[in-house]
Structure formats: structure tokens, C-alpha cells
Design a protein around this motif. Structure first.
Motif, mmCIF file in Angstrom:
data_model
loop_
_atom_site.group_PDB
_atom_site.id
_atom_site.type_symbol
_atom_site.label_atom_id
_atom_site.label_comp_id
_atom_site.label_asym_id
_atom_site.label_seq_id
_atom_site.Cartn_x
_atom_site.Cartn_y
_atom_site.Cartn_z
ATOM 1 N N SER A 92 0.830 -1.209 0.000
ATOM 2 C CA SER A 92 0.000 0.000 0.000
ATOM 3 C C SER A 92 0.859 1.251 0.000
ATOM 4 O O SER A 92 1.922 1.304 0.628
ATOM 5 C CB SER A 92 -0.918 0.016 1.236
ATOM 6 O OG SER A 92 -1.883 -1.013 1.185
ATOM 7 N N ALA A 96 -3.447 4.898 0.600
ATOM 8 C CA ALA A 96 -4.099 3.700 1.134
ATOM 9 C C ALA A 96 -3.784 3.532 2.615
ATOM 10 O O ALA A 96 -4.662 3.157 3.418
ATOM 11 C CB ALA A 96 -3.654 2.475 0.348
ATOM 12 N N LEU A 99 -5.930 5.746 4.650
ATOM 13 C CA LEU A 99 -7.304 5.246 4.722
ATOM 14 C C LEU A 99 -7.441 4.216 5.839
ATOM 15 O O LEU A 99 -8.368 4.282 6.666
ATOM 16 C CB LEU A 99 -7.704 4.630 3.381
ATOM 17 C CG LEU A 99 -9.022 3.842 3.365
ATOM 18 C CD1 LEU A 99 -10.200 4.750 3.694
ATOM 19 C CD2 LEU A 99 -9.225 3.162 2.016
ATOM 20 N N ASP A 213 -12.533 -1.927 2.079
ATOM 21 C CA ASP A 213 -12.512 -2.833 0.942
ATOM 22 C C ASP A 213 -11.077 -3.109 0.532
ATOM 23 O O ASP A 213 -10.291 -2.179 0.333
ATOM 24 C CB ASP A 213 -13.291 -2.200 -0.217
ATOM 25 C CG ASP A 213 -13.423 -3.124 -1.419
ATOM 26 O OD1 ASP A 213 -12.777 -4.195 -1.439
ATOM 27 O OD2 ASP A 213 -14.174 -2.776 -2.346
ATOM 28 N N GLN A 216 -9.236 -1.215 -2.221
ATOM 29 C CA GLN A 216 -8.773 0.156 -2.041
ATOM 30 C C GLN A 216 -7.323 0.231 -1.558
ATOM 31 O O GLN A 216 -6.774 1.322 -1.434
ATOM 32 C CB GLN A 216 -9.672 0.885 -1.031
ATOM 33 C CG GLN A 216 -11.110 1.061 -1.486
ATOM 34 C CD GLN A 216 -11.955 1.718 -0.425
ATOM 35 O OE1 GLN A 216 -12.396 1.096 0.539
ATOM 36 N NE2 GLN A 216 -12.179 3.012 -0.588
ATOM 37 N N ASN A 221 -3.303 -1.596 -6.265
ATOM 38 C CA ASN A 221 -4.152 -0.403 -6.269
ATOM 39 C C ASN A 221 -3.399 0.857 -5.855
ATOM 40 O O ASN A 221 -4.007 1.900 -5.631
ATOM 41 C CB ASN A 221 -5.335 -0.623 -5.314
ATOM 42 C CG ASN A 221 -6.165 -1.835 -5.695
ATOM 43 O OD1 ASN A 221 -6.794 -1.866 -6.739
ATOM 44 N ND2 ASN A 221 -6.155 -2.854 -4.837
#
Length: 261
Positions: A92, A96, A99, A213, A216, A221
Motif C-alpha cells: 500500500s 491507502a 485510509l 474494501d 482500495q 491499487n
């Protein structure tokens, strides 16, 4: 006061750090530890808690070894820890990570903490952007890079030093604050603290526990990623110049050849 400190488990800066096959930081073959810059945030949280009625919760996001970062903070005196552990988080980037941290902080604080403290930067990525991203996700004011701070009258006030000047900043609580290595001197865990840490609660949460999720987060990602890397070349033996009255000339010629002058 309900204080949450976000910390990171990083590769030892004294070790030979490298990347894994997927171009992410190799955390398997290198010893890890609590990011040294985060120790200042932990210490500041402990000082604030000791000055009043406060509780310090430490939150980290990372692999199994990241539990060591929580352990160190608990040994210093933090009250409890939260470890967000999920294979989907691997790779990540900063957005991310912010988050996941935002959801973990809210859950750990039972809604919204009165104060979130963070270090200046992690010693592996050294980006210094996660505090601002976290504040945005939490909808809280932020003050970053403080070299001193105090809490009074429902607000946090601190000083930010730069090469040109020092600024005094303030924000209403709750707020997100990052601190520099000039703010205090982190304590060493005492024997009593080390023993007490064994009985302190540490919760382990997955992305599902936070309602995040998996689509994400993670390397696939990520908005930013390492495309390639090259190992640092081995250090070569330096050139020895014997000064026979022309040492200055030889030095100038060497610097000119290296395009340093």
C-alpha cells in the motif's frame, strides 16, 4: 484525554536495506524496529497523559513483525495497542495507508480521539505526507512538524522551526499533530515498563474489522510504486595524492574532473 499515536515498523536503518522481488521494501530479511522518529510522538503522548487524566493508544499497520513496534511503545508506557494486520495491505502507498489508519484510529478511539500524534516521517519512506492525509480523512485540523507543543483551553499550540524562521501555530481539539525529533528526548523502557507491557491489551484487526474494501489498498491499487531499482555499487578505494607542493592543484584537477567545480 484520549490520545492515539500512529507508529510504523520499519527496517533497521543500520542494516543493508533492499527491495523484494515485487519492488516493495524487503521486511523479511532485515531486522525491523519502531521507527525512531515515532518514538518522539510516543514520548510526547506519554508526557501529556502523565500531566493529566489521559490514555495512550498506539496504532500500527503492518506485517506480523509490526507487533514489535507496538511492544516497544507499550514498554515505554502506552496503555494499549492496535495492530492492523491483513495480507491485502502489502504494498500500500501513502493514500491507502492513511485510509486504513483513519478507520483504525476512529475504531480505537470509539469515534474520534481528542488528539492524534505522529512522527515527522517514517525512516524508510521519509515522505511526511501521511499526517496530512490522515487529518483530511478524519475531517480534523492538522499541525505538522512541531518542535514544541502544549495543550490548553481546548486547543493545541506549538512551534514549527525552519531555516528562515519559527512560526507559532494553533488548532482546536481534536486535531492531528506531527512532531519532530527536537520536541523531547524519548525515554528508555524501564524493567518495570517491560514487565508491565506483557499484561497490556493489544488487539489485532483485519480490513474487514475496519470496513475497508481490499480493492482500495495493496500494491495493485497503489498510485505510486517502485518500477525498478539498482543495488548500490560497492565502495571503491579512494585515490591517495602525495602533496609535493602541488597538492592544491591536484585537488582542483580532481574536483574539476568530477564536475564538482
Amino acid at each position: 484525554m484520549n490520545i492515539v499515536v500512529c507508529v510504523k515498523y520499519v527496517p533497521d536503518a543500520q542494516a543493508d536495506r533492499t527491495f523484494s522481488q515485487d519492488n516493495t521494501t524487503d521486511r523479511t530479511n532485515v531486522d525491523g524496529l519502531l521507527s525512531e522518529l515515532d518514538e518522539y510522538a510516543v514520548e510526547e503522548a506519554l508526557k501529556l497523559a502523565e500531566a493529566g487524566e489521559g490514555e495512550v493508544t498506539v496504532v500500527t499497520v503492518g506485517p506480523d513483525g509490526a507487533a514489535e513496534a507496538i511492544k516497544k511503545a507499550l514498554q515505554m508506557g502506552a496503555d494499549k495497542g492496535v495492530h492492523v494486520l491483513d495480507d491485502a495491505i502489502h504494498g500500500s502507498d501513502a493514500p491507502a495507508t492513511s485510509l486504513v489508519l483513519a478507520e483504525a484510529v476512529k475504531k480505537a478511539a470509539g469515534g474520534s480521539p481528542e488528539l492524534v500524534l505522529m512522527g515527522l516521517a517514517s525512516t524508510d519512506g521519509t515522505m511526511s505526507v501521511v499526517p496530512a492525509m490522515l487529518a483530511e480523512r478524519l475531517g480534523l485540523p492538522q499541525i505538522t512538524q512541531l518542535s514544541s507543543m502544549e495543550i490548553a483551553d481546548g486547543k493545541v499550540t506549538g512551534r514549527r522551526d525552519s531555516d528562515a524562521a519559527s512560526d507559532t501555530l494553533e488548532a482546536p481539539l481534536p486535531a492531528v499533530v506531527s512532531v519532530t525529533d527536537q520536541i523531547n528526548e524519548p525515554r528508555y523502557p524501564s524493567f518495570k515498563g517491560i514487565m508491565a507491557a506483557k499484561k497490556k491489551p493489544v488487539e489485532t484487526w483485519s480490513l474487514a474489522d475496519l470496513g475497508v474494501d481490499a480493492g482500495q489498498v495493496g500494491l495493485d491499487n497503489a498510485w505510486t510504486k517502485v518500477e525498478s531499482f539498482t543495488a548500490r555499487p560497492p565502495r571503491e578505494q579512494g585515490e591517495i595524492v602525495t602533496d609535493e607542493g602541488d597538492g592544491g592543484t591536484k585537488l582542483a584537477e580532481f574536483l574539476a574532473k568530477a564536475k564538482l567545480i
